[in-house]
Design a protein around this motif. Sequence first.
Motif, PDB file in Angstrom:
ATOM      1  N   HIS A  31     -16.584 -15.808   5.811  1.00  0.00           N
ATOM      2  CA  HIS A  31     -15.669 -15.751   4.662  1.00  0.00           C
ATOM      3  C   HIS A  31     -15.648 -14.353   4.042  1.00  0.00           C
ATOM      4  CE1 HIS A  31     -14.699 -19.958   4.772  1.00  0.00           C
ATOM      5  NE2 HIS A  31     -15.955 -20.342   4.633  1.00  0.00           N
ATOM      6  N   GLU A  32     -16.773 -13.663   3.995  1.00  0.00           N
ATOM      7  CA  GLU A  32     -16.799 -12.299   3.458  1.00  0.00           C
ATOM      8  C   GLU A  32     -15.971 -11.362   4.329  1.00  0.00           C
ATOM      9  OE1 GLU A  32     -20.967 -11.444   3.199  1.00  0.00           O
ATOM     10  OE2 GLU A  32     -21.119 -12.150   1.118  1.00  0.00           O
ATOM     11  N   ALA A  33     -16.059 -11.520   5.653  1.00  0.00           N
ATOM     12  CA  ALA A  33     -15.249 -10.694   6.560  1.00  0.00           C
ATOM     13  C   ALA A  33     -13.759 -10.978   6.365  1.00  0.00           C
ATOM     14  CB  ALA A  33     -15.660 -10.956   8.010  1.00  0.00           C
ATOM     15  N   ASN A  34     -13.403 -12.245   6.176  1.00  0.00           N
ATOM     16  CA  ASN A  34     -11.994 -12.601   5.938  1.00  0.00           C
ATOM     17  C   ASN A  34     -11.467 -11.966   4.663  1.00  0.00           C
ATOM     18  OD1 ASN A  34     -11.881 -14.119   8.239  1.00  0.00           O
ATOM     19  ND2 ASN A  34     -12.104 -16.108   7.225  1.00  0.00           N
ATOM     20  N   ILE A  35     -12.276 -11.974   3.612  1.00  0.00           N
ATOM     21  CA  ILE A  35     -11.858 -11.390   2.329  1.00  0.00           C
ATOM     22  C   ILE A  35     -11.649  -9.894   2.470  1.00  0.00           C
ATOM     23  CG2 ILE A  35     -12.646 -10.878  -0.012  1.00  0.00           C
ATOM     24  CD1 ILE A  35     -13.956 -13.662  -0.037  1.00  0.00           C
ATOM     25  N   THR A  36     -12.555  -9.212   3.189  1.00  0.00           N
ATOM     26  CA  THR A  36     -12.412  -7.769   3.407  1.00  0.00           C
ATOM     27  C   THR A  36     -11.117  -7.451   4.150  1.00  0.00           C
ATOM     28  OG1 THR A  36     -14.816  -7.481   3.479  1.00  0.00           O
ATOM     29  CG2 THR A  36     -13.478  -5.732   4.448  1.00  0.00           C
ATOM     30  N   PHE A  37     -10.814  -8.251   5.177  1.00  0.00           N
ATOM     31  CA  PHE A  37      -9.583  -8.044   5.949  1.00  0.00           C
ATOM     32  C   PHE A  37      -8.344  -8.269   5.082  1.00  0.00           C
ATOM     33  CE2 PHE A  37      -6.156 -10.090   8.368  1.00  0.00           C
ATOM     34  CZ  PHE A  37      -5.814  -9.046   9.220  1.00  0.00           C
ATOM     35  N   LEU A  38      -8.346  -9.337   4.287  1.00  0.00           N
ATOM     36  CA  LEU A  38      -7.186  -9.642   3.443  1.00  0.00           C
ATOM     37  C   LEU A  38      -6.962  -8.555   2.398  1.00  0.00           C
ATOM     38  CD1 LEU A  38      -7.727 -13.487   2.968  1.00  0.00           C
ATOM     39  CD2 LEU A  38      -5.866 -12.389   4.222  1.00  0.00           C
ATOM     40  N   LYS A  39      -8.043  -7.999   1.854  1.00  0.00           N
ATOM     41  CA  LYS A  39      -7.906  -6.914   0.872  1.00  0.00           C
ATOM     42  C   LYS A  39      -7.234  -5.699   1.496  1.00  0.00           C
ATOM     43  CE  LYS A  39     -11.616  -7.914  -2.426  1.00  0.00           C
ATOM     44  NZ  LYS A  39     -12.914  -7.457  -2.995  1.00  0.00           N
ATOM     45  N   ALA A  44      -2.250  -2.340   2.078  1.00  0.00           N
ATOM     46  CA  ALA A  44      -1.193  -1.757   2.910  1.00  0.00           C
ATOM     47  C   ALA A  44       0.191  -2.216   2.444  1.00  0.00           C
ATOM     48  CB  ALA A  44      -1.414  -2.151   4.376  1.00  0.00           C
ATOM     49  N   ILE A  45       0.304  -3.503   2.091  1.00  0.00           N
ATOM     50  CA  ILE A  45       1.594  -4.022   1.628  1.00  0.00           C
ATOM     51  C   ILE A  45       1.959  -3.420   0.268  1.00  0.00           C
ATOM     52  CG2 ILE A  45       2.730  -6.108   0.760  1.00  0.00           C
ATOM     53  CD1 ILE A  45       1.577  -7.638   3.044  1.00  0.00           C
ATOM     54  N   GLU A  46       0.967  -3.242  -0.606  1.00  0.00           N
ATOM     55  CA  GLU A  46       1.239  -2.620  -1.910  1.00  0.00           C
ATOM     56  C   GLU A  46       1.754  -1.202  -1.740  1.00  0.00           C
ATOM     57  OE1 GLU A  46      -2.409  -3.015  -4.054  1.00  0.00           O
ATOM     58  OE2 GLU A  46      -1.779  -4.870  -5.039  1.00  0.00           O
ATOM     59  N   ALA A  47       1.221  -0.483  -0.755  1.00  0.00           N
ATOM     60  CA  ALA A  47       1.708   0.870  -0.488  1.00  0.00           C
ATOM     61  C   ALA A  47       3.172   0.837  -0.037  1.00  0.00           C
ATOM     62  CB  ALA A  47       0.841   1.533   0.574  1.00  0.00           C
ATOM     63  N   TRP A 333       6.828 -11.218  -1.000  1.00  0.00           N
ATOM     64  CA  TRP A 333       6.487 -12.564  -0.541  1.00  0.00           C
ATOM     65  C   TRP A 333       5.217 -12.535   0.301  1.00  0.00           C
ATOM     66  CZ3 TRP A 333       6.108 -14.812   4.342  1.00  0.00           C
ATOM     67  CH2 TRP A 333       6.020 -16.211   4.352  1.00  0.00           C
ATOM     68  N   GLU A 334       5.117 -11.551   1.197  1.00  0.00           N
ATOM     69  CA  GLU A 334       3.920 -11.415   2.028  1.00  0.00           C
ATOM     70  C   GLU A 334       2.681 -11.171   1.164  1.00  0.00           C
ATOM     71  OE1 GLU A 334       4.703  -8.283   4.744  1.00  0.00           O
ATOM     72  OE2 GLU A 334       6.088  -9.438   5.974  1.00  0.00           O
ATOM     73  N   LYS A 335       2.848 -10.358   0.131  1.00  0.00           N
ATOM     74  CA  LYS A 335       1.711 -10.098  -0.751  1.00  0.00           C
ATOM     75  C   LYS A 335       1.263 -11.372  -1.460  1.00  0.00           C
ATOM     76  CE  LYS A 335       0.285  -7.526  -4.860  1.00  0.00           C
ATOM     77  NZ  LYS A 335       0.689  -6.587  -5.941  1.00  0.00           N
ATOM     78  N   GLU A 336       2.228 -12.162  -1.936  1.00  0.00           N
ATOM     79  CA  GLU A 336       1.886 -13.420  -2.615  1.00  0.00           C
ATOM     80  C   GLU A 336       1.119 -14.354  -1.685  1.00  0.00           C
ATOM     81  OE1 GLU A 336       5.498 -15.072  -4.022  1.00  0.00           O
ATOM     82  OE2 GLU A 336       5.840 -13.533  -5.555  1.00  0.00           O
ATOM     83  N   ARG A 337       1.549 -14.438  -0.422  1.00  0.00           N
ATOM     84  CA  ARG A 337       0.858 -15.301   0.541  1.00  0.00           C
ATOM     85  C   ARG A 337      -0.568 -14.801   0.782  1.00  0.00           C
ATOM     86  NH1 ARG A 337       5.021 -17.101  -0.431  1.00  0.00           N
ATOM     87  NH2 ARG A 337       3.602 -17.999  -1.955  1.00  0.00           N
ATOM     88  N   LEU A 338      -0.714 -13.501   0.923  1.00  0.00           N
ATOM     89  CA  LEU A 338      -2.050 -12.943   1.168  1.00  0.00           C
ATOM     90  C   LEU A 338      -2.967 -13.131  -0.032  1.00  0.00           C
ATOM     91  CD1 LEU A 338      -1.139  -9.634   3.045  1.00  0.00           C
ATOM     92  CD2 LEU A 338      -2.273 -11.644   3.999  1.00  0.00           C
ATOM     93  N   VAL A 339      -2.415 -12.982  -1.227  1.00  0.00           N
ATOM     94  CA  VAL A 339      -3.216 -13.188  -2.439  1.00  0.00           C
ATOM     95  C   VAL A 339      -3.693 -14.638  -2.512  1.00  0.00           C
ATOM     96  CG1 VAL A 339      -3.130 -13.274  -4.969  1.00  0.00           C
ATOM     97  CG2 VAL A 339      -2.186 -11.302  -3.754  1.00  0.00           C
ATOM     98  N   ARG A 344      -8.131 -18.539  -1.762  1.00  0.00           N
ATOM     99  CA  ARG A 344      -8.711 -19.680  -1.070  1.00  0.00           C
ATOM    100  C   ARG A 344     -10.040 -19.288  -0.391  1.00  0.00           C
ATOM    101  NH1 ARG A 344      -4.419 -21.290   0.734  1.00  0.00           N
ATOM    102  NH2 ARG A 344      -4.320 -20.077   2.650  1.00  0.00           N
ATOM    103  N   GLU A 345     -10.071 -18.121   0.224  1.00  0.00           N
ATOM    104  CA  GLU A 345     -11.305 -17.658   0.865  1.00  0.00           C
ATOM    105  C   GLU A 345     -12.415 -17.431  -0.167  1.00  0.00           C
ATOM    106  OE1 GLU A 345     -12.323 -17.198   3.962  1.00  0.00           O
ATOM    107  OE2 GLU A 345     -10.458 -17.909   4.863  1.00  0.00           O
ATOM    108  N   GLU A 346     -12.045 -16.894  -1.319  1.00  0.00           N
ATOM    109  CA  GLU A 346     -13.047 -16.670  -2.371  1.00  0.00           C
ATOM    110  C   GLU A 346     -13.632 -17.990  -2.867  1.00  0.00           C
ATOM    111  OE1 GLU A 346     -11.370 -12.478  -4.306  1.00  0.00           O
ATOM    112  OE2 GLU A 346     -10.756 -14.399  -5.139  1.00  0.00           O
ATOM    113  N   ASP A 347     -12.775 -19.009  -2.980  1.00  0.00           N
ATOM    114  CA  ASP A 347     -13.270 -20.331  -3.396  1.00  0.00           C
ATOM    115  C   ASP A 347     -14.211 -20.915  -2.348  1.00  0.00           C
ATOM    116  OD1 ASP A 347     -11.803 -20.166  -5.706  1.00  0.00           O
ATOM    117  OD2 ASP A 347     -10.096 -21.325  -4.948  1.00  0.00           O
TER     118      ASP A 347
END
Length: 446
Positions: A31-39, A44-47, A333-339, A344-347
């Motif tokens: 789960h920690e690896a997943n969170i790092t990847f999602l961040k 990248a999407i914010e840029a 929309w992509e950012k909202e899905r990733l957030v 969910r991963e943090e929970d």
Amino acid sequence: MEAPLTVQIVEFNTKVMQDELKKLGLKVNHHEANITFLKSEINAIEASIADLTIKLGKKVVPSNNGTSVQEAEQRTIESICNQDKTAASLICQLKKRHSAQISTMPMMKDIIGVVATLGKVNDDNLSSLLSEYLGIDNMLGLVCKTYDGIKSLETYGKEGIIDKKSGIHGLGGSIGKFLHGRFTVFCLENIRPFSGEVMIHDPQRYLMLHKPRLPNGESPPGFLGFAVNMIHMDQTYLSCFTPHGHGLRETLLYSLFSHLQVYKTTADLRRAIPLINDGAVSLDGSILRPNGSFCLGDRKDVEVKFTVALSSGDSNTPGSITEMEEQFKLKNWEKERLVEDMKREEDLLKQVKGSFGNQKQQLVDYITQSPAAKRVQGSPTIRSPATPGSNPFAATPGRNPFTSTPGGHPFATTPGGHPIAATPGSHPIAATPGNISFAVKPPHMR
């Protein structure tokens, strides 16, 4: 036979608990690896969203009141010509009215143009803001290719007195235009260029600047980009390079704006002050200078500003605008899905860490509180948890973990002949999440 049976039971129960602890530890790491990847994906999407916001220019509100790009450019030139008795005004008038006569003059060949005419901005408010930031002297500055070109602009007589009959002064006098006061001139070959990387495959050759980041890795709220990348240049000026291959953006524009940041509001700018090193501006009028000073009070009309128009690379046709708006919506929309995925991963991570802590405590309680375990808690096959991050194979400093006991045996035994730890009451090693160790039995126990 009671002692051997007791040892086997304790070993079995302990191993079951350790196996479960290991599984939970692996889940924590997952789960920690997943969170790092999602961040990283969100960053990248914010840029991309920030870049699209810049191109859209506040959702591409018509900037020139229906006028064409050529008309907008002419208005900029007229505003420069109205600055009477300035070098910029003289150069613009000469190019406008006597272009054929001056085109062969070495002095005029070396002059690229006036700062205000070298770039365009796709929003009127941003144009006024950046022009105010630079100031009228810089906006009216002449840009020369070489230092020889600068020397030809002005010559001096005895005691450093300016020769009014030569250079740009003599040229102005020949058409009845005289200069008054000082004027700024930029020399491209003497400007220290941007030392970082340039997007060489992008027609605009944008600079690859590191965006400001909060401790959580996200860009500060309201950050739109860097001013140096918000100026759009025509192909004529994009093809202008120094002998060392540096363009106008990484030389002239970078020397003027450096890492100047642009924010949506004053509140956004002030919250981001710890992340601002080279000044910032906000679309509602705030200016923070690189030296830390603020420009307060009412804004005044800017006499000379950058031409307001979309660049040639950003067509303002309805189709291209619609396409950019669709990309903007898709990225959000992509950012909202990733957030949502990251939440969910943090929970899940929180739940697994809780289970890990409970399982760890159960193992500690079993080893320390079970009467049967107490009698054999020193067994080398039993492991009790240590603090997270401890070395599972660490020995006592300065001591071999397999050193013999005072009796000369590497493993002490119970009256029934079963091995126990060399130090009575000591606890073997614990597991950290994802790093569980198991004891190795001595040869006579295998």
